[in-house]
Design an enzyme around this catalytic site. Structure first.
Site, mmCIF file in Angstrom:
data_model
loop_
_atom_site.group_PDB
_atom_site.id
_atom_site.type_symbol
_atom_site.label_atom_id
_atom_site.label_comp_id
_atom_site.label_asym_id
_atom_site.label_seq_id
_atom_site.Cartn_x
_atom_site.Cartn_y
_atom_site.Cartn_z
ATOM 1 N N HIS A 49 0.926 -1.162 0.398
ATOM 2 C CA HIS A 49 0.106 0.212 -0.359
ATOM 3 C C HIS A 49 0.889 1.486 -0.289
ATOM 4 O O HIS A 49 0.812 2.464 -0.708
ATOM 5 C CB HIS A 49 -0.970 0.260 1.527
ATOM 6 C CG HIS A 49 -1.761 -0.812 1.712
ATOM 7 N ND1 HIS A 49 -2.199 -1.303 2.856
ATOM 8 C CD2 HIS A 49 -2.866 -0.857 0.593
ATOM 9 C CE1 HIS A 49 -2.876 -2.487 2.773
ATOM 10 N NE2 HIS A 49 -3.906 -2.359 1.430
ATOM 11 N N LYS A 103 -16.866 -7.001 6.057
ATOM 12 C CA LYS A 103 -14.862 -7.656 6.149
ATOM 13 C C LYS A 103 -15.082 -7.915 7.447
ATOM 14 O O LYS A 103 -13.712 -8.637 7.778
ATOM 15 C CB LYS A 103 -14.533 -6.689 5.023
ATOM 16 C CG LYS A 103 -14.139 -7.517 3.776
ATOM 17 C CD LYS A 103 -12.661 -5.957 3.292
ATOM 18 C CE LYS A 103 -12.893 -6.560 2.060
ATOM 19 N NZ LYS A 103 -11.489 -6.746 1.450
ATOM 20 N N ARG A 141 -2.957 -5.683 -8.495
ATOM 21 C CA ARG A 141 -2.246 -6.795 -8.073
ATOM 22 C C ARG A 141 -1.820 -8.133 -9.402
ATOM 23 O O ARG A 141 -1.628 -7.890 -9.825
ATOM 24 C CB ARG A 141 -1.880 -7.793 -7.106
ATOM 25 C CG ARG A 141 -1.146 -6.910 -5.410
ATOM 26 C CD ARG A 141 -1.979 -7.598 -4.714
ATOM 27 N NE ARG A 141 -3.342 -7.351 -4.512
ATOM 28 C CZ ARG A 141 -3.405 -6.869 -2.695
ATOM 29 N NH1 ARG A 141 -3.717 -7.745 -1.766
ATOM 30 N NH2 ARG A 141 -5.412 -7.059 -3.127
ATOM 31 N N SER A 192 -2.830 -7.473 3.295
ATOM 32 C CA SER A 192 -3.111 -7.517 4.526
ATOM 33 C C SER A 192 -3.246 -8.769 4.794
ATOM 34 O O SER A 192 -2.587 -9.110 6.287
ATOM 35 C CB SER A 192 -3.804 -6.172 4.603
ATOM 36 O OG SER A 192 -3.925 -5.212 4.391
HETATM 37 P P1 ADP Z 1 -9.774 -3.404 0.011
HETATM 38 O O1 ADP Z 1 -10.727 -3.707 0.785
HETATM 39 O O2 ADP Z 1 -10.717 -2.267 -0.496
HETATM 40 O O3 ADP Z 1 -9.242 -3.818 -1.358
HETATM 41 P P2 ADP Z 1 -7.404 -3.160 0.643
HETATM 42 O O4 ADP Z 1 -6.345 -2.009 1.698
HETATM 43 O O5 ADP Z 1 -7.534 -4.889 0.488
HETATM 44 O O6 ADP Z 1 -8.806 -2.560 0.713
HETATM 45 O O7 ADP Z 1 -6.780 -2.981 -0.592
HETATM 46 C C1 ADP Z 1 -7.121 -1.418 -1.124
HETATM 47 C C2 ADP Z 1 -5.709 -0.683 -2.243
HETATM 48 O O8 ADP Z 1 -4.610 -1.350 -1.835
HETATM 49 C C3 ADP Z 1 -6.575 -1.784 -3.017
HETATM 50 O O9 ADP Z 1 -6.603 -1.555 -4.535
HETATM 51 C C4 ADP Z 1 -6.044 -3.217 -3.740
HETATM 52 O O10 ADP Z 1 -5.861 -4.110 -4.560
HETATM 53 C C5 ADP Z 1 -4.413 -2.337 -3.235
HETATM 54 N N1 ADP Z 1 -3.277 -3.274 -2.145
HETATM 55 C C6 ADP Z 1 -3.319 -4.224 -1.453
HETATM 56 N N2 ADP Z 1 -2.303 -4.453 -1.554
HETATM 57 C C7 ADP Z 1 -1.429 -4.103 -2.113
HETATM 58 C C8 ADP Z 1 0.116 -4.184 -2.915
HETATM 59 N N3 ADP Z 1 1.383 -5.411 -2.040
HETATM 60 N N4 ADP Z 1 -0.064 -4.110 -4.180
HETATM 61 C C9 ADP Z 1 -0.306 -3.088 -4.633
HETATM 62 N N5 ADP Z 1 -1.334 -2.642 -4.354
HETATM 63 C C10 ADP Z 1 -1.855 -3.363 -3.527
#
Ligand code: ADP
Length: 163
Positions: free
Chosen positions: A17, A41, A92, A130
């Site tokens: 992130h 979630k 990703r 996460s």
């Molecule tokens: P959500 O529940 O909205 O998907 P996340 O916190 O899981 O929330 O992810 C927020 C954004 O960050 C999403 O667009 C996700 O694809 C992106 N993201 C999460 N981890 C990574 C990573 N390792 N590399 C690139 N983008 C990421």
């Protein structure tokens, strides 16, 4: 002035992130990281904890000039409220694509004034999520390469409370 909003659960924020936030920050004059309440979630950290952890992690990693906010409701309403021009998301593997595609088209239907902007993950973070970080941490594994020190401390603190 171009304003972006980067929404997510950030449960907790990882180096994946942070990499997206750092790169997006360079393209926009003003940027918000918006922590989504997302009750369906069943988040590991509370909304308040996630906001605090996200703020501390960005400071620790030297990503400056980002405002961390939280919201509950429709992303397009939050984006409108903050005068955003763009919604930033990270991509990703293929598995992210379908969901992001659906969300981007739905958001455009609801609010054509916002552009969704996607940042491709850095190779080294392409398998980082996460959920993986939480799972490793719950089993006592080392997450130091995946999250900043402040997040590691928050994970350990949570484990302490759970145990
Ligand atoms: P959500 O529940 O909205 O998907 P996340 O916190 O899981 O929330 O992810 C927020 C954004 O960050 C999403 O667009 C996700 O694809 C992106 N993201 C999460 N981890 C990574 C990573 N390792 N590399 C690139 N983008 C990421």
């Amino acid at each position: 002035m171009a304003i972006a909003i980067y929404p997510g659960s950030f449960d907790p924020i990882t180096h994946g992130h942070i990499d997206i936030a750092r790169r997006a920050r360079k393209l926009f004059d003003r940027m918000f990281v918006a922590v989504v309440a997302n009750p369906h979630k069943r988040p590991y950290f509370t909304l308040e904890e996630r906001v605090e952890i996200t703020q501390a992690a960005l400071v620790e990693e030297g990503v400056n000039g980002i405002e961390v906010i939280s919201f509950d409701g429709l992303l397009v309403d939050c984006a409108r409220e903050h005068g955003a021009d763009a919604i930033v998301r990270g991509l990703r593997a293929n598995s992210d694509f379908e969901y992001e595609f659906q969300m981007a088209l739905t958001n455009r239907d609801m609010a054509p004034e916002f552009e969704s902007v996607f940042f491709m993950t850095a190779k080294r973070f392409s398998f980082l999520s996460s959920s993986i970080v939480k799972e490793i941490s719950m089993y006592g594994g080392d997450v130091s390469t995946f999250v900043p020190k402040s997040v590691e401390r928050a994970l350990l603190g949570k484990l302490g409370h759970a145990g």
